[in-house]
Design a protein around this motif. Structure first.
Motif, PDB file in Angstrom:
ATOM      1  N   GLU A  51       0.848  -1.194   0.000  1.00 38.25           N
ATOM      2  CA  GLU A  51       0.000   0.000   0.000  1.00 38.25           C
ATOM      3  C   GLU A  51       0.884   1.245   0.000  1.00 38.25           C
ATOM      4  N   PRO A  52       0.604   2.230  -0.855  1.00 38.00           N
ATOM      5  CA  PRO A  52       1.429   3.426  -0.896  1.00 38.00           C
ATOM      6  C   PRO A  52       1.244   4.345   0.326  1.00 38.00           C
ATOM      7  N   MET A  53       0.078   4.318   0.939  1.00 34.51           N
ATOM      8  CA  MET A  53      -0.197   5.171   2.102  1.00 34.51           C
ATOM      9  C   MET A  53       0.021   4.380   3.394  1.00 34.51           C
ATOM     10  N   HIS A  54       0.416   5.068   4.446  1.00 33.90           N
ATOM     11  CA  HIS A  54       0.604   4.419   5.745  1.00 33.90           C
ATOM     12  C   HIS A  54      -0.727   3.847   6.224  1.00 33.90           C
ATOM     13  N   PRO A  55      -0.722   2.651   6.815  1.00 37.47           N
ATOM     14  CA  PRO A  55      -1.975   2.026   7.258  1.00 37.47           C
ATOM     15  C   PRO A  55      -2.744   2.850   8.297  1.00 37.47           C
ATOM     16  N   VAL A 101      -3.685  -0.992  11.112  1.00 35.39           N
ATOM     17  CA  VAL A 101      -3.399  -0.443  12.438  1.00 35.39           C
ATOM     18  C   VAL A 101      -4.685  -0.398  13.262  1.00 35.39           C
ATOM     19  N   HIS A 102      -5.606   0.480  12.889  1.00 36.67           N
ATOM     20  CA  HIS A 102      -6.819   0.710  13.687  1.00 36.67           C
ATOM     21  C   HIS A 102      -7.687  -0.535  13.848  1.00 36.67           C
ATOM     22  N   GLU A 103      -7.724  -1.376  12.844  1.00 36.11           N
ATOM     23  CA  GLU A 103      -8.608  -2.538  12.858  1.00 36.11           C
ATOM     24  C   GLU A 103      -8.264  -3.531  13.968  1.00 36.11           C
ATOM     25  N   TRP A 104      -7.025  -3.538  14.424  1.00 31.41           N
ATOM     26  CA  TRP A 104      -6.584  -4.462  15.471  1.00 31.41           C
ATOM     27  C   TRP A 104      -6.903  -3.959  16.879  1.00 31.41           C
ATOM     28  N   ALA A 105      -7.064  -2.685  17.034  1.00 30.21           N
ATOM     29  CA  ALA A 105      -7.042  -2.051  18.359  1.00 30.21           C
ATOM     30  C   ALA A 105      -8.172  -2.485  19.292  1.00 30.21           C
ATOM     31  N   TYR A 106      -7.808  -2.575  20.566  1.00 25.32           N
ATOM     32  CA  TYR A 106      -8.734  -2.841  21.674  1.00 25.32           C
ATOM     33  C   TYR A 106      -9.453  -4.181  21.542  1.00 25.32           C
ATOM     34  N   ASP A 126       7.647 -12.967  21.082  1.00 26.61           N
ATOM     35  CA  ASP A 126       7.833 -11.913  20.081  1.00 26.61           C
ATOM     36  C   ASP A 126       6.491 -11.402  19.565  1.00 26.61           C
ATOM     37  N   LEU A 127       5.575 -12.323  19.326  1.00 30.05           N
ATOM     38  CA  LEU A 127       4.261 -11.943  18.817  1.00 30.05           C
ATOM     39  C   LEU A 127       3.515 -11.078  19.832  1.00 30.05           C
ATOM     40  N   LYS A 128       3.573 -11.431  21.106  1.00 28.47           N
ATOM     41  CA  LYS A 128       2.901 -10.624  22.133  1.00 28.47           C
ATOM     42  C   LYS A 128       3.370  -9.173  22.092  1.00 28.47           C
ATOM     43  N   ARG A 129       4.680  -8.995  21.991  1.00 22.27           N
ATOM     44  CA  ARG A 129       5.230  -7.631  21.945  1.00 22.27           C
ATOM     45  C   ARG A 129       4.671  -6.861  20.757  1.00 22.27           C
ATOM     46  N   ASP A 130       4.643  -7.498  19.594  1.00 20.30           N
ATOM     47  CA  ASP A 130       4.174  -6.814  18.392  1.00 20.30           C
ATOM     48  C   ASP A 130       2.668  -6.558  18.432  1.00 20.30           C
ATOM     49  N   LEU A 131       1.905  -7.471  18.988  1.00 16.78           N
ATOM     50  CA  LEU A 131       0.459  -7.265  19.099  1.00 16.78           C
ATOM     51  C   LEU A 131       0.144  -6.084  20.018  1.00 16.78           C
ATOM     52  N   ALA A 132       0.901  -5.964  21.089  1.00 18.62           N
ATOM     53  CA  ALA A 132       0.683  -4.854  22.025  1.00 18.62           C
ATOM     54  C   ALA A 132       0.910  -3.507  21.346  1.00 18.62           C
ATOM     55  N   THR A 133       1.834  -3.436  20.387  1.00 22.24           N
ATOM     56  CA  THR A 133       2.066  -2.165  19.690  1.00 22.24           C
ATOM     57  C   THR A 133       0.884  -1.768  18.820  1.00 22.24           C
ATOM     58  N   MET A 134       0.006  -2.708  18.530  1.00 23.54           N
ATOM     59  CA  MET A 134      -1.206  -2.428  17.755  1.00 23.54           C
ATOM     60  C   MET A 134      -2.408  -2.172  18.673  1.00 23.54           C
TER      61      MET A 134
END
Length: 189
Positions: A51-55, A101-106, A126-134
């Motif tokens: 995607e050319p635009m940031h998520p 980005v937004h679709e994962w939140a909360y 590793d996955l837990k850390r990355d999921l928390a950033t979302m």
């Protein structure tokens, strides 16, 4: 009932992730708490992020991204089924996460990891850390399956032991509790 998406992360030929994903999907259906859908990244086949635009902007140009966004947005919670490759989780899963980005939140995120002796614990960490950033909530209650090939029979069916079943049941109960609370947070944006 909550909309639970189970994401199977492996894509290579001969993969066993879909067997594990189908098992946890069946366990989730048995609870009566979830409407369950398995999302197999091997079948979805997302290209490397293009995607050319940031998520963050949600200005998706490609149809595959729009479809992926809709699937993830409609979810109330997730279970990520991951193998461990080179002490981490598979790159197709990281790619799939980074599309949005937004679709994962909360939303609550359970993890089922599998591997040899490590049971996939390094991948799940590793996955837990990355999921928390979302802004997801990766749960402490998870399933880690060591020597997982011992639970696959000659007919290519996965039959977990009692410990894995119990861990799965505990994780699914935790997903229900967290999803109830996170719905309030998500609605208060």
């Amino acid at each position: 009932m909550y909309n639970l998406k189970i994401i199977s992360s492996t894509v290579r030929p001969g993969r066993k992730g879909p067997l594990v994903a189908e098992w946890i999907a069946g366990l989730a259906k048995e609870t009566g708490d979830f409407d369950v859908e398995v999302l197999d990244l091997g079948e979805i086949n997302l290209p490397l992020m293009n995607e050319p635009m940031h998520p963050m902007l949600q200005k998706y140009e490609h149809e595959h991204t729009k479809k992926w966004s809709a699937l993830i947005e409609e979810a109330d919670a997730f279970v990520f089924v991951t193998a461990e490759y080179d002490h981490g989780y598979p790159s197709p899963l990281r790619n799939a996460i980074e599309y949005l980005v937004h679709e994962w939140a909360y939303k609550a995120a359970g993890i089922v990891s599998y591997a040899g002796i490590s049971a996939g614990t390094r991948a799940s960490n590793d996955l837990k850390r990355d999921l928390a950033t979302m802004n997801m909530v990766p749960l402490t209650d998870q399933v880690n399956i060591p020597m997982f090939t011992h639970f696959i029979n000659d007919q290519n069916q996965f039959f977990p032991n009692e410990m894995s079943i119990k861990s799965g049941q505990i994780m699914l109960k935790s997903i229900v509790r967290w999803t109830k609370g996170l719905k309030l947070i998500k609605e208060d944006q």
